[in-house]
Design a protein around this motif. Structure first.
Motif, PDB file in Angstrom:
ATOM      1  N   ASP A  19      -5.812   4.905  -7.598  1.00 17.35           N
ATOM      2  CA  ASP A  19      -5.495   4.117  -6.409  1.00 17.35           C
ATOM      3  C   ASP A  19      -6.743   3.915  -5.560  1.00 17.35           C
ATOM      4  N   PRO A  60      -1.338  -0.166   1.895  1.00 20.37           N
ATOM      5  CA  PRO A  60      -0.133  -0.755   1.300  1.00 20.37           C
ATOM      6  C   PRO A  60       1.148  -0.103   1.817  1.00 20.37           C
ATOM      7  N   GLU A  61       2.226  -0.857   1.753  1.00 22.51           N
ATOM      8  CA  GLU A  61       3.523  -0.330   2.174  1.00 22.51           C
ATOM      9  C   GLU A  61       4.145   0.540   1.087  1.00 22.51           C
ATOM     10  N   GLU A  62       3.699   0.335  -0.166  1.00 20.33           N
ATOM     11  CA  GLU A  62       4.210   1.149  -1.263  1.00 20.33           C
ATOM     12  C   GLU A  62       3.603   2.548  -1.196  1.00 20.33           C
ATOM     13  N   LYS A  63       4.337   3.521  -1.684  1.00 22.92           N
ATOM     14  CA  LYS A  63       3.946   4.940  -1.725  1.00 22.92           C
ATOM     15  C   LYS A  63       3.902   5.518  -0.308  1.00 22.92           C
ATOM     16  N   SER A  64       3.826   6.840  -0.241  1.00 19.83           N
ATOM     17  CA  SER A  64       3.906   7.513   1.053  1.00 19.83           C
ATOM     18  C   SER A  64       2.604   7.363   1.836  1.00 19.83           C
ATOM     19  N   TRP A  90      -1.715   7.829   0.898  1.00 20.50           N
ATOM     20  CA  TRP A  90      -2.840   6.952   1.224  1.00 20.50           C
ATOM     21  C   TRP A  90      -3.868   7.651   2.110  1.00 20.50           C
ATOM     22  N   ARG A 100       5.152  -1.434   7.659  1.00 21.57           N
ATOM     23  CA  ARG A 100       5.297   0.026   7.745  1.00 21.57           C
ATOM     24  C   ARG A 100       5.311   0.474   9.208  1.00 21.57           C
TER      25      ARG A 100
END
Length: 214
Positions: A12, A28-32, A36, A63
């Protein structure tokens, strides 16, 4: 299990882009959010002093950050002497930092000014032009959809016209790169070529890149 988690972190990457409003970090809004933060800590550690002392904008899309998440981000950036200027500078405009196709209508190019040396392992990217007051060392990379101007020596990788602009140019006080690329055309410095002092310009002529004195 630890090896799998490490591979996930390495696969990532967070994107920093130079926009009209300033240097912007896209989360990104994906994953916790915690995931990140780990990625950000790793990237800033690898970048060493590249971003230190800067105030950045943070784009998080839809988010919603909790007070603790906001505090964690501020503390992490402070660790690298960075501050947050504001959140969501794009004001809910849908923006993809990894565009899949070239837009048909040319928008006004934005200019990213950078003062310092782009060192090995560091990458500077902008959707527009880039002006660097400093050198680009071997292993350093500069990518722009427009022109690249380096007020110093280019000894790393430079990619101008990254969205397919064949009219883009690369200008530097010394051009002795690992690789030059304009749009889809690339070249390398011939072995044995002496490093010339004085401003030079690289552009496409015919089907190849030529380097000439200014």
């Amino acid at each position: 299990m630890l090896l799998s988690a490490t591979k996930s972190l390495l696969s990532d990457q967070l994107v920093f882009k130079g926009l009209k409003q300033g240097l912007t970090l896209f989360i990104p809004e994906e994953k916790s959010f915690a995931h990140w933060l780990e990625i950000l800590d790793l990237q800033l550690k690898q970048a060493k002093n590249f971003f230190q002392g800067g105030a950045i904008l943070v784009e998080i899309g839809e988010r919603k950050l909790s007070p603790s998440e906001h505090g964690d981000l501020k503390r992490l950036l402070a660790k690298y002497r960075m501050t947050i200027k504001s959140f969501n500078p794009l004001e809910k405009k849908r923006f993809n930092p990894w565009p899949r196709e070239i837009q048909k209508k040319e928008k006004q190019a934005e200019v990213l000014f950078f003062k310092g040396t782009v060192r090995s392992g560091q990458r500077l990217e902008n959707d527009g032009h880039i002006v660097i007051k400093g050198d680009v060392n071997p292993g350093g990379e500069v990518v722009a959809s427009g022109d690249i101007i380096i007020l110093g020596a280019l000894r790393g990788i430079a990619h101008a016209g990254a969205r397919g602009n064949l009219q883009a140019e690369i200008i530097a006080l010394t051009i002795s790169p690992v690789q030059l690329r304009i749009a889809h055309i690339f070249s390398r410095t011939p072995e044995g070529r002496e490093e010339r002092q004085g401003p030079e310009i690289a552009h496409i002529k015919g089907e190849k890149i030529v380097v000439q004195r200014l």
